[in-house]
Design a protein around this motif. Structure first.
Motif, PDB file in Angstrom:
ATOM      1  N   GLY A  28       5.404   1.991   2.742  1.00 57.69           N
ATOM      2  CA  GLY A  28       5.087   1.253   1.535  1.00 57.69           C
ATOM      3  C   GLY A  28       6.337   0.862   0.777  1.00 57.69           C
ATOM      4  N   THR A  29       6.349  -0.367   0.223  1.00 59.10           N
ATOM      5  CA  THR A  29       7.495  -0.851  -0.547  1.00 59.10           C
ATOM      6  C   THR A  29       7.229  -0.844  -2.053  1.00 59.10           C
ATOM      7  N   GLY A  30       6.043  -0.399  -2.452  1.00 52.78           N
ATOM      8  CA  GLY A  30       5.715  -0.306  -3.873  1.00 52.78           C
ATOM      9  C   GLY A  30       4.911  -1.465  -4.405  1.00 52.78           C
ATOM     10  N   ALA A  31       5.047  -2.647  -3.800  1.00 54.37           N
ATOM     11  CA  ALA A  31       4.293  -3.833  -4.223  1.00 54.37           C
ATOM     12  C   ALA A  31       4.431  -4.884  -3.131  1.00 54.37           C
TER      13      ALA A  31
ATOM     14  N   THR B 135       0.846  -1.190   0.000  1.00 55.08           N
ATOM     15  CA  THR B 135       0.000   0.000   0.000  1.00 55.08           C
ATOM     16  C   THR B 135       0.884   1.244   0.000  1.00 55.08           C
ATOM     17  N   THR B 136       0.259   2.412  -0.076  1.00 56.89           N
ATOM     18  CA  THR B 136       0.996   3.679   0.001  1.00 56.89           C
ATOM     19  C   THR B 136       0.935   4.275   1.392  1.00 56.89           C
ATOM     20  N   THR B 137       0.332   3.551   2.332  1.00 54.60           N
ATOM     21  CA  THR B 137       0.183   4.029   3.709  1.00 54.60           C
ATOM     22  C   THR B 137       1.093   3.239   4.631  1.00 54.60           C
TER      23      THR B 137
ATOM     24  N   ALA C 152      -5.375   0.249  12.521  1.00 53.67           N
ATOM     25  CA  ALA C 152      -6.367  -0.666  11.948  1.00 53.67           C
ATOM     26  C   ALA C 152      -5.893  -1.298  10.646  1.00 53.67           C
ATOM     27  N   GLY C 153      -4.837  -0.753  10.047  1.00 54.54           N
ATOM     28  CA  GLY C 153      -4.290  -1.367   8.835  1.00 54.54           C
ATOM     29  C   GLY C 153      -3.552  -2.657   9.111  1.00 54.54           C
ATOM     30  N   GLY C 154      -3.191  -2.899  10.384  1.00 55.54           N
ATOM     31  CA  GLY C 154      -2.444  -4.101  10.742  1.00 55.54           C
ATOM     32  C   GLY C 154      -0.962  -3.972  10.444  1.00 55.54           C
TER      33      GLY C 154
END
Length: 402
Positions: A359-362, A336-338, A389-391
């Motif tokens: 974020g690592t890009g993928a 993700t970008t977060t 909450a994103g874990g």
């Protein structure tokens, strides 16, 4: 979940009497630690094709109706959703007309094909669907082989569907001198997805070894190992999948059929750490609110931890150390970008209250976060707990260097 398969009307018509659709099943639990892997080594994932994305580019070579015996049935091998499908019809013939063959060979990647060489230890895992129309026979019906490249070479090892005392079985053998590794009844495995975990130590004479594991859901039905065997003929070793069967069956078992493969992976055994670090894989840790998965390439070991998207989910390792300063390296992926911040504790004491896992890009791009810690003598617990909450990010492993 695996995607449902879609058959064209032409292909469906050619498969009279064959099961046209296979049920969708959830991801399998991670395999137990392989027994052939030496201490200090780990599995490096080098090949993980997607049928829907990579198609037939996943293979080094393709043997689809080499004799052009049944052009109306072509292609006999093709991607179907997330599965590779191998169709076999009773009219199909190989260049030797007493047999049938539709097979794929090798592991092709974006940079070439993988070379399995003497002295190396390799592992392949895959899920396989054998419909009841693909039966064991009184002669040979091979669905997996290892061979050296080149025409006319004998197999090194084979997985076969063979009738034994009238029973349908699935077995794995060292082809010469006909050494049985393991065998189990086939009929209970028909019409369902089963999982295969196969290791081969490539060695000449008596320096080779193989391990063959068959799982039906959470049940291990075969876990067999043979050591001190010959697993090398020359040049290199190459895996093959498909249907290769003799027409000499006397049990009346030959009919239109197919075979499905998915979740194919190839691993090579490599040194597990460097620079004095000890590696602890995520799949061997204690997991709260998360699962072990293997659907994103590039991880170490047999998988990674995908935590639930909830604050408070965690992964905890027990590590060994000597009293004093140490460096903790955490390998993770965040597609993700977060950022997914987490609290890192050692023996219950917080060493990082808000460790950023950006974020690592993928999800297939892995990064390493480094945290200084202090260990006690003997066993220590290292816990990574999600703050939001994103874990947590996907966690591959931790390494401890002192």
């Amino acid at each position: 979940m695996r995607e449902p398969m879609e058959l064209s009307r032409r292909r469906l018509g050619l498969l009279v009497g064959a099961a046209a659709f296979a049920p969708l099943l959830p991801a399998r639990p991670a395999f137990a630690a392989p027994t052939l892997l030496p201490s200090g080594m780990t599995w490096q994932l080098l090949w993980s094709p997607s049928a829907s994305a990579d198609g037939m580019r996943a293979w080094e070579t393709l043997e689809d109706d080499r004799a052009d015996s049944h052009p109306a049935g072509a292609p006999h091998i093709f991607p179907e959703g997330n599965n590779y499908r191998f169709n076999m019809h009773t009219v199909d013939r190989d260049t030797s007309t007493d047999r049938q063959r539709h097979e794929v060979t090798g592991n092709r990647t974006s940079s070439g094909y993988l070379r399995w060489l003497p002295g190396e230890l390799w592992r392949v895992t895959y899920s396989m669907y054998i419909p009841s129309t693909l039966k064991a026979t009184t002669t040979f019906t091979h669905i997996f082989q290892t061979k050296m490249p080149g025409s006319g070479t004998a197999p090194i090892t084979v997985t076969s569907l063979r009738r034994v005392d009238g029973r349908q079985t699935i077995e794995h053998k060292i082809f010469e001198p006909n050494i049985l590794v393991g065998r189990t009844d086939l009929e209970p495995l028909h019409n369902k997805w089963i999982d295969i975990d196969y290791e081969i130590k490539i060695g000449d004479g008596s320096s080779g070894a193989v391990r063959w594991v068959v799982r039906n859901g959470a049940t291990t039905v075969v876990d067999a190992t043979r050591t001190g065997v010959d697993t090398f003929l020359g040049d290199r070793v190459r895996p093959k999948w498909g249907i290769y069967r003799s027409l000499g069956d006397t049990s009346g078992s030959l009919q239109n059929c197919h075979l499905l493969l998915t979740n194919l992976r190839s691993y090579k055994a490599v040194p597990g750490n460097g620079g004095g670090a000890t590696r602890y894989e995520g799949e061997n840790a204690t997991i709260s609110q998360g699962v072990v998965e293997s659907n994103h390439a590039g991880y170490s070991g047999t998988g990674f931890v995908n935590g639930d998207n909830v604050a408070g989910s965690y992964v905890e390792w027990t590590v060994s150390g000597t009293a004093g300063a140490a460096t903790l390296r955490i390998r993770y992926a965040n597609g993700t970008t977060t950022a997914r911040p987490a609290t890192i504790t050692v023996n219950g004491a917080t060493v990082a209250a808000d460790q950023a896992f950006n974020g690592t890009g993928a999800w297939t791009t892995w990064a390493t976060a480094t945290v200084p810690v202090t260990l006690g003598s003997g066993s220590n617990t290292v816990r990574i707990t999600a703050n939001t909450a994103g874990g947590n990010p996907n966690l591959d492993y931790i390494e401890v260097a002192q």
